[in-house]
Motif scaffolding. Structure first.
Motif, PDB file in Angstrom:
ATOM      1  N   ARG A 404      -2.522  28.809  -0.817  1.00  0.00           N
ATOM      2  CA  ARG A 404      -3.422  29.407  -1.799  1.00  0.00           C
ATOM      3  C   ARG A 404      -4.863  28.999  -1.489  1.00  0.00           C
ATOM      4  N   LYS A 405      -5.747  29.955  -1.515  1.00  0.00           N
ATOM      5  CA  LYS A 405      -7.148  29.694  -1.182  1.00  0.00           C
ATOM      6  C   LYS A 405      -7.837  28.997  -2.342  1.00  0.00           C
ATOM      7  N   ALA A 406      -8.410  27.839  -2.056  1.00  0.00           N
ATOM      8  CA  ALA A 406      -9.120  27.075  -3.100  1.00  0.00           C
ATOM      9  C   ALA A 406     -10.533  27.613  -3.274  1.00  0.00           C
ATOM     10  N   GLU A 407     -11.092  27.384  -4.450  1.00  0.00           N
ATOM     11  CA  GLU A 407     -12.442  27.831  -4.759  1.00  0.00           C
ATOM     12  C   GLU A 407     -13.455  27.055  -3.929  1.00  0.00           C
ATOM     13  N   SER A 408     -14.447  27.744  -3.375  1.00  0.00           N
ATOM     14  CA  SER A 408     -15.436  27.088  -2.523  1.00  0.00           C
ATOM     15  C   SER A 408     -16.528  26.436  -3.357  1.00  0.00           C
ATOM     16  N   SER A 409     -17.266  25.545  -2.714  1.00  0.00           N
ATOM     17  CA  SER A 409     -18.374  24.858  -3.394  1.00  0.00           C
ATOM     18  C   SER A 409     -19.452  25.834  -3.841  1.00  0.00           C
ATOM     19  N   SER A 410     -19.711  26.867  -3.033  1.00  0.00           N
ATOM     20  CA  SER A 410     -20.759  27.830  -3.390  1.00  0.00           C
ATOM     21  C   SER A 410     -20.423  28.584  -4.664  1.00  0.00           C
ATOM     22  N   GLU A 411     -19.138  28.894  -4.868  1.00  0.00           N
ATOM     23  CA  GLU A 411     -18.727  29.581  -6.098  1.00  0.00           C
ATOM     24  C   GLU A 411     -18.911  28.680  -7.312  1.00  0.00           C
ATOM     25  N   ILE A 412     -18.537  27.418  -7.162  1.00  0.00           N
ATOM     26  CA  ILE A 412     -18.697  26.471  -8.271  1.00  0.00           C
ATOM     27  C   ILE A 412     -20.177  26.239  -8.546  1.00  0.00           C
ATOM     28  N   ARG A 413     -20.973  26.144  -7.465  1.00  0.00           N
ATOM     29  CA  ARG A 413     -22.395  25.872  -7.617  1.00  0.00           C
ATOM     30  C   ARG A 413     -23.107  26.971  -8.399  1.00  0.00           C
ATOM     31  N   GLU A 414     -22.679  28.200  -8.237  1.00  0.00           N
ATOM     32  CA  GLU A 414     -23.292  29.303  -8.984  1.00  0.00           C
ATOM     33  C   GLU A 414     -23.176  29.086 -10.486  1.00  0.00           C
ATOM     34  N   ARG A 415     -22.002  28.634 -10.940  1.00  0.00           N
ATOM     35  CA  ARG A 415     -21.818  28.373 -12.369  1.00  0.00           C
ATOM     36  C   ARG A 415     -22.653  27.174 -12.812  1.00  0.00           C
ATOM     37  N   VAL A 416     -22.730  26.164 -11.944  1.00  0.00           N
ATOM     38  CA  VAL A 416     -23.525  24.967 -12.253  1.00  0.00           C
ATOM     39  C   VAL A 416     -25.001  25.335 -12.400  1.00  0.00           C
ATOM     40  N   ILE A 417     -25.498  26.174 -11.493  1.00  0.00           N
ATOM     41  CA  ILE A 417     -26.913  26.580 -11.538  1.00  0.00           C
ATOM     42  C   ILE A 417     -27.209  27.333 -12.829  1.00  0.00           C
ATOM     43  N   LYS A 418     -26.312  28.224 -13.242  1.00  0.00           N
ATOM     44  CA  LYS A 418     -26.512  28.969 -14.497  1.00  0.00           C
ATOM     45  C   LYS A 418     -26.582  28.028 -15.687  1.00  0.00           C
ATOM     46  N   ALA A 419     -25.705  27.006 -15.704  1.00  0.00           N
ATOM     47  CA  ALA A 419     -25.716  26.027 -16.798  1.00  0.00           C
ATOM     48  C   ALA A 419     -27.009  25.213 -16.785  1.00  0.00           C
ATOM     49  N   ARG A 420     -27.496  24.860 -15.597  1.00  0.00           N
ATOM     50  CA  ARG A 420     -28.740  24.096 -15.498  1.00  0.00           C
ATOM     51  C   ARG A 420     -29.947  24.939 -15.931  1.00  0.00           C
ATOM     52  N   GLU A 421     -29.894  26.234 -15.682  1.00  0.00           N
ATOM     53  CA  GLU A 421     -30.984  27.110 -16.119  1.00  0.00           C
ATOM     54  C   GLU A 421     -31.079  27.155 -17.640  1.00  0.00           C
ATOM     55  N   ALA A 483     -20.051  23.895 -23.166  1.00  0.00           N
ATOM     56  CA  ALA A 483     -20.499  25.111 -23.847  1.00  0.00           C
ATOM     57  C   ALA A 483     -21.499  25.875 -22.991  1.00  0.00           C
ATOM     58  N   ASP A 484     -22.387  25.164 -22.291  1.00  0.00           N
ATOM     59  CA  ASP A 484     -23.353  25.819 -21.413  1.00  0.00           C
ATOM     60  C   ASP A 484     -22.648  26.532 -20.266  1.00  0.00           C
ATOM     61  N   LEU A 485     -21.613  25.893 -19.694  1.00  0.00           N
ATOM     62  CA  LEU A 485     -20.846  26.528 -18.616  1.00  0.00           C
ATOM     63  C   LEU A 485     -20.158  27.797 -19.104  1.00  0.00           C
ATOM     64  N   ALA A 486     -19.759  27.777 -20.371  1.00  0.00           N
ATOM     65  CA  ALA A 486     -19.097  28.953 -20.953  1.00  0.00           C
ATOM     66  C   ALA A 486     -20.095  29.983 -21.460  1.00  0.00           C
ATOM     67  N   GLY A 487     -21.371  29.643 -21.430  1.00  0.00           N
ATOM     68  CA  GLY A 487     -22.396  30.554 -21.918  1.00  0.00           C
ATOM     69  C   GLY A 487     -22.436  30.663 -23.428  1.00  0.00           C
ATOM     70  N   ALA A 488     -21.896  29.653 -24.111  1.00  0.00           N
ATOM     71  CA  ALA A 488     -21.832  29.674 -25.579  1.00  0.00           C
ATOM     72  C   ALA A 488     -23.100  29.063 -26.166  1.00  0.00           C
ATOM     73  N   GLU A 489     -23.581  29.658 -27.234  1.00  0.00           N
ATOM     74  CA  GLU A 489     -24.787  29.156 -27.884  1.00  0.00           C
ATOM     75  C   GLU A 489     -24.505  27.879 -28.667  1.00  0.00           C
ATOM     76  N   ASN A 490     -23.342  27.813 -29.303  1.00  0.00           N
ATOM     77  CA  ASN A 490     -22.961  26.652 -30.106  1.00  0.00           C
ATOM     78  C   ASN A 490     -21.733  25.971 -29.524  1.00  0.00           C
ATOM     79  N   ILE A 491     -21.590  24.698 -29.851  1.00  0.00           N
ATOM     80  CA  ILE A 491     -20.413  23.943 -29.410  1.00  0.00           C
ATOM     81  C   ILE A 491     -19.212  24.348 -30.257  1.00  0.00           C
TER      82      ILE A 491
END
Length: 512
Positions: A404-421, A483-491
């Motif tokens: 099974r193909k594991a998720e790459s670092s670049s895919e995970i990093r995209e979500r991390v960058i969105k949360a940091r923004e 919550a930020d990773l999920a794009g949720a406004e509230n916890i």
């Protein structure tokens, strides 16, 4: 006759301009003033041998070398080249009016060739700030200095090249480096990738949360479970360095002499992994000639402490203040230096001395109380500063050999960058807070509001699982990141529930 040029002394991660003055007159002997250390005093012999190589001579008259300001201690061998040029001009062997327009630094070999020096980047920044026309440096240091624009960087290989330039016999083409091109070309050039890790999905999730919020994390598990392999890949999912962060990080490594020859800009986040025999001074910085320690070399990156209980207690305890203040202050009788230390701590440890406590297949052979004694090597105040406690279990054979193909670092990093923004917008009015992990207690109450259901869940968890009071703020910060990773406004309740499970070491009776 008097000759003058300029050099620089590095203090902390900044540089200070030094005036190099040489006067040759009536009398005898060679004198040096301005608080030089042993390496600076020995420059007399290196300079004498170098000038003779190219047909010049060391004056036998009274030669006074002054390094101003005289109350600042001068260290290292980087003053060889400016001293040599000033000696030759003061004794009338060379004629030039350009010496005072440039900052000159370099160590001379006995044959007159130039060896690289440390701290070139802050020196170049100071030279531009002071308005010098250019900076003359050993060829091996030129690319590093050329990161700084709006100043001529003149690379030279020998003393003779420097003399020929100042006497207008040759022209040296200033080295030009496109900083943004280097930065963009090598950005996120990591060797390790999460796609190489089979299984351990729950640990990858914890790493993603840690990277998204800048949280410190500790992994507890038996030998061979993959703790080190996972830790080495966390840098690859952190947000890319900004140009300002890259310059700041490069400056620290330049001062410590860790960039290497022909190095320029650091474009990837540093990953430091000191051995557990490290001293407290080597970790936080300092020494007779103060240097940045491992926590400053990990600035804007990751500090990985493998086998955490094996580190000396004193070494671990000195990290507590830097982890809170994000900087290290080295105080001496005459000087106080600040080194930045905004790092993300990733630690790993076995659950017991034999390594197999709570192992699904192997039996722990440690006696009663030994497990608790082993864990108690890590103090409560240090654990208080670690947000996520993750239990790592071994990967089974079927999972390890699955195609099974594991998720790459670049895919995970995209979500991390969105949360940091999201966090960047949240903290845009703050000057010292850039991520959820850096929030102060008063900010937690404002940013991490929870509803009644969440409050009930958190209260129940603290009572039933025996969570300590210090876990309260940490859970809220981690749940805000989830919550930020999920794009949720509230916890939401599910965000809190996930954050609660990352407090293993706070549970009463976890180790028997």
């Amino acid at each position: 006759m008097l000759a003058k040029t300029f050099g620089s002394a590095v203090q902390g991660v900044d540089a200070r301009t030094i005036t190099v003055e040489v006067n040759v007159g009536q009398g005898a002997k060679f004198w040096m003033s301005g608080l030089p250390d042993g390496a600076v005093k020995e420059s007399e012999h290196r300079v004498e041998s170098s000038v003779k190589t190219f047909g010049y001579y060391m004056p036998r008259q009274k030669t006074v070398v002054n390094l101003a300001p005289a109350d600042l201690r001068k260290e290292g061998s980087a003053y060889d080249l400016p001293i040599a040029l000033c000696v030759l001009k003061a004794s009338g062997q060379i004629v030039t009016e350009k010496l005072e327009q440039y900052m000159v630094m370099g160590e001379l070999a006995l044959d007159g060739t130039l060896r690289p020096i440390k701290g070139v980047l802050p020196i170049a920044i100071q030279a531009r700030k002071e308005g010098f026309k250019g900076i003359m440096l050993p060829k091996d240091n030129a690319r590093e200095a050329a990161i700084v624009n709006s100043i001529d960087v003149l690379p030279v290989s020998t003393l003779e090249e420097a003399i020929d330039f100042f006497e207008d016999r040759v022209q040296i083409t200033p080295l030009v480096v496109d900083t943004r091109e280097i930065f963009n070309a090598e950005l996120n050039n990591y060797n390790a990738d999460f796609k190489d890790v089979q299984g351990q999905e729950n640990i990858k999730r914890a790493m993603e949360i840690a990277a998204a919020g800048g949280h410190n994390v500790i992994m507890i598990g038996p030998p061979g479970a993959g703790k080190t392999m996972l830790a080495k890949r966390i840098s690859s999912i952190l947000p890319p360095l900004s140009l300002h962060e890259a310059l700041e990080t490069t400056k620290i490594h330049s001062v410590a002499g860790r960039l290497g020859r022909d190095a320029s800009l650091m474009t990837t986040r540093p990953f430091r992994s000191p051995h557990h025999t490290i001293s407290d001074v080597a970790l936080v910085g300092g020494g007779g000639n103060p240097q940045p320690g491992e926590i400053s070399l990990a600035h804007n990156g990751v500090l990985f402490l493998d086998e955490l209980p094996e580190f000396k207690r004193t070494v671990l305890e000195v990290m507590r203040q830097p982890m809170e203040e994000r900087r290290v202050t080295i105080s001496r009788a005459k000087i106080s230096l600040d080194y930045p230390a905004n790092f993300m701590l990733v630690a790993s440890m076995n659950p017991c001395p034999c390594g197999y406590y709570n192992h699904p297949e192997k039996e722990c052979v440690c006696g009663p109380g030994i497990v608790q004694r082993y864990l108690s090597k890590i103090s409560g105040p240090l654990l208080d500063r670690i947000d996520l406690h993750v239990e790592v279990v071994p990967v089974g054979f079927d999972e390890m050999t699955a195609r099974r193909k594991a998720e790459s670092s670049s895919e995970i990093r995209e979500r991390v960058i969105k949360a940091r923004e999201i966090q960047s917008k949240r903290f845009e009015k703050q000057t010292d807070v850039y991520s959820n992990a850096m929030m102060h207690s008063n900010m937690v109450k404002e940013v991490c509001e929870i509803n009644e259901a969440g409050r009930t869940l958190l209260k129940t968890a603290m009572e039933r699982l025996g969570l300590s009071a210090r876990a309260y703020d940490r859970i809220l910060k981690v749940s805000r990141t989830i919550a930020d990773l999920a794009g949720a406004e509230n916890i939401k309740t599910e965000h809190l529930a996930e954050a609660i499970q990352y407090r293993s070491l706070d549970r009463e009776g976890w180790a028997g």
